[in-house]
Design a protein around this motif. Structure first.
Motif, PDB file in Angstrom:
ATOM      1  N   ALA A 281      70.297 -12.285 -19.393  1.00  0.00           N
ATOM      2  CA  ALA A 281      70.661 -13.700 -19.959  1.00  0.00           C
ATOM      3  C   ALA A 281      70.959 -14.032 -21.487  1.00  0.00           C
ATOM      4  N   CYS A 282      71.660 -14.979 -22.255  1.00  0.00           N
ATOM      5  CA  CYS A 282      72.300 -15.225 -22.783  1.00  0.00           C
ATOM      6  C   CYS A 282      72.781 -16.564 -23.296  1.00  0.00           C
ATOM      7  N   ALA A 283      72.832 -16.391 -24.785  1.00  0.00           N
ATOM      8  CA  ALA A 283      72.972 -18.050 -25.095  1.00  0.00           C
ATOM      9  C   ALA A 283      74.001 -18.145 -25.761  1.00  0.00           C
ATOM     10  N   ILE A 284      75.594 -18.898 -25.753  1.00  0.00           N
ATOM     11  CA  ILE A 284      76.731 -18.914 -26.248  1.00  0.00           C
ATOM     12  C   ILE A 284      76.924 -19.829 -26.577  1.00  0.00           C
ATOM     13  N   PRO A 285      77.473 -19.876 -28.293  1.00  0.00           N
ATOM     14  CA  PRO A 285      77.282 -21.092 -28.851  1.00  0.00           C
ATOM     15  C   PRO A 285      79.370 -21.772 -28.498  1.00  0.00           C
ATOM     16  N   ILE A 286      79.248 -22.936 -28.500  1.00  0.00           N
ATOM     17  CA  ILE A 286      80.063 -24.393 -27.503  1.00  0.00           C
ATOM     18  C   ILE A 286      80.329 -25.297 -28.540  1.00  0.00           C
ATOM     19  N   LEU A 287      81.514 -25.587 -27.969  1.00  0.00           N
ATOM     20  CA  LEU A 287      81.767 -26.718 -29.139  1.00  0.00           C
ATOM     21  C   LEU A 287      81.860 -27.745 -27.411  1.00  0.00           C
ATOM     22  N   MET A 288      81.005 -28.979 -27.795  1.00  0.00           N
ATOM     23  CA  MET A 288      80.942 -30.329 -26.590  1.00  0.00           C
ATOM     24  C   MET A 288      81.362 -31.190 -26.634  1.00  0.00           C
ATOM     25  N   LYS A 289      81.744 -32.009 -25.668  1.00  0.00           N
ATOM     26  CA  LYS A 289      82.182 -33.668 -25.440  1.00  0.00           C
ATOM     27  C   LYS A 289      81.999 -34.021 -26.686  1.00  0.00           C
ATOM     28  N   LYS A 290      82.467 -34.689 -27.101  1.00  0.00           N
ATOM     29  CA  LYS A 290      82.543 -35.590 -28.414  1.00  0.00           C
ATOM     30  C   LYS A 290      81.843 -34.677 -29.079  1.00  0.00           C
ATOM     31  N   GLY A 291      82.622 -33.694 -29.476  1.00  0.00           N
ATOM     32  CA  GLY A 291      82.217 -33.025 -31.086  1.00  0.00           C
ATOM     33  C   GLY A 291      81.510 -32.266 -31.392  1.00  0.00           C
ATOM     34  N   ARG A 292      80.611 -32.149 -30.636  1.00  0.00           N
ATOM     35  CA  ARG A 292      78.653 -32.002 -30.498  1.00  0.00           C
ATOM     36  C   ARG A 292      78.888 -30.058 -30.186  1.00  0.00           C
ATOM     37  N   PRO A 293      77.566 -29.596 -31.422  1.00  0.00           N
ATOM     38  CA  PRO A 293      77.539 -28.482 -30.679  1.00  0.00           C
ATOM     39  C   PRO A 293      76.768 -28.797 -30.613  1.00  0.00           C
ATOM     40  N   GLY A 294      76.834 -27.077 -29.073  1.00  0.00           N
ATOM     41  CA  GLY A 294      75.890 -27.044 -28.099  1.00  0.00           C
ATOM     42  C   GLY A 294      75.981 -25.375 -27.714  1.00  0.00           C
TER      43      GLY A 294
END
Length: 403
Positions: A281-294
């Motif tokens: 299991a892992c969590a990967i930083p991403i840039l989501m819609k409307k520029g939101r970090p997630g």
């Protein structure tokens, strides 16, 4: 690429419950396959008096009989889990034992209703010891995959805590419905598969099979039951095999995006899914819609556990959808866990170390982190120092072993 074929060589643990199964029979069979007796006994002794093991014969077959020397008891799930959590065993063993008892509790509740709060036969000390012993033995053998041939449940009627019922007992039947074991009646009149045996096999076996896969049998182990049937050996047989199983090693990939969870909560979720059977299991930083970090949360899961792990992700993360990529092929190098002596600050202790192989070449020496972390915490020393010393000792051990 001469090493490619050997990557697909896997160690398979196969149970052959042609005469049924019980917790003590499973422990005996795994010890017969070579699981370290002292470590298994230490784990079991932490919840009951030290078990006694003897070699007996059942219809002319030599087998190991495990006597836990424990009495009956009725306990709640909470009480059982409290005992399991105190066991002298690595955290993966304790987590697997907890899942087995939660599986039993779910079956009891399905049979008796939500008012039912106590275990009966499976709440006794011997059942707890058998579950801990079986999980510890599997951990030590470290197979790549575990399967079961058809399991005999028995015929006729039996008397249990709630009266007389046809075989299999209601709780046993409910436990079997939560897994993928293949069942058969067998020739014996009476109960051949106990609830504890059913729960252990259902939890640890990835699937039921009608026949052994093509491969090489490395070792055979026999665990003895209590009865000495003169016409059929009351034993559970187990095989440790080496086989080319690349095409059968499938996993599901679960994914979901989140943008409103703290790092602490995400860490908790990753720990939870690993405890509940995820392979990774892992969590990967991403840039989501409307520029939101997630974060992209990704879980690698055995197909049999995908649904339950997806439910955990939905509940813990508050997400409304979990994407599933089913039946992904996974390449696995051959691996084994060896317990080697290590000297740290003048103290000698035995550490579990994982060795990975491509062909006959060892390319990975990796200490078991949870063990090293606990040791470092107890001695108040940096865990990186422990890992460094154990890795050096592991490399020396492997080099010496091959010379």
């Amino acid at each position: 690429m001469p090493g490619l074929k050997s990557i697909g060589t896997m160690r398979l643990l196969a149970f052959d419950p042609f005469h049924g199964a019980a917790g003590d029979m499973i422990c005996g069979a795994l010890l017969g396959l070579g699981a370290d007796k002292e470590q298994v006994m230490r784990a079991m002794s932490s919840v009951v008096e030290r078990p006694h093991i003897e070699t007996v014969t059942r219809c002319g077959i030599a087998a190991l009989k495990v006597h836990t020397r424990a009495g009956p008891a009725h306990r709640t799930l909470h009480e059982v889990l409290a005992i399991v959590q105190r066991a002298d065993a690595p955290s993966p063993v304790i987590s697997q034992a907890e899942r087995i008892f939660r599986r039993i509790a779910a079956a009891e509740e399905a049979v008796h209703g939500t008012f039912h709060v106590h275990f009966h036969e499976v709440g006794a000390d011997d059942a707890i010891a058998d579950v801990i012993g079986a999980c510890m033995a599997v951990y030590l053998l470290s197979p790549d995959i575990i399967v079961s041939l058809p399991v005999a449940v028995g015929r006729g009627m039996l008397t249990c805590a709630h009266g007389t019922f046809p075989v299999p007992a209601p709780a046993t039947a409910e436990i079997l419905s939560s897994g993928h074991l293949v069942v058969m009646a067998g020739d014996y009149t009476g109960e051949q598969l106990t609830p504890t045996g059913a729960a252990i096999l259902t939890e640890i076996c990835r699937k039921g099979m009608n026949n052994l896969p093509t491969g090489t049998i490395l070792k055979t182990g026999y665990g003895a039951g209590t009865r000495d049937d003169p016409t059929s050996p009351n034993v559970l047989r187990a095989f440790l095999m080496e086989y080319q199983g690349m095409s059968e090693d499938l996993v599901d990939v679960l994914e979901t995006n989140v943008d409103d969870m703290t790092g602490e909560c995400i860490g908790t979720v990753l720990t939870r899914v690993m405890e509940e059977g995820a392979r990774d299991a892992c969590a990967i930083p991403i840039l989501m819609k409307k520029g939101r970090p997630g974060h992209l949360i990704r879980v690698i899961a055995p197909p049999a556990r995908s649904a339950s792990l997806a439910e955990i992700l939905a509940r813990e993360l508050g997400t409304l959808g979990i994407r599933v990529t089913p039946a992904v092929h996974r390449f696995i190098a051959r691996r084994e866990i060896q317990h080697i002596p290590v000297c740290i600050h003048g103290e000698e202790i035995v550490f579990p170390v994982k060795f990975g192989y491509i062909g006959d070449a060892c390319y990975l020496v990796k200490p078991e982190y949870a063990f090293a972390e606990e040791y470092a915490r107890q001695r108040n020393i940096p865990v990186r120092d422990v890992l460094h010393e154990v890795t050096k000792a592991g490399k020396r051990y492997h080099t010496g072993e091959r010379n």
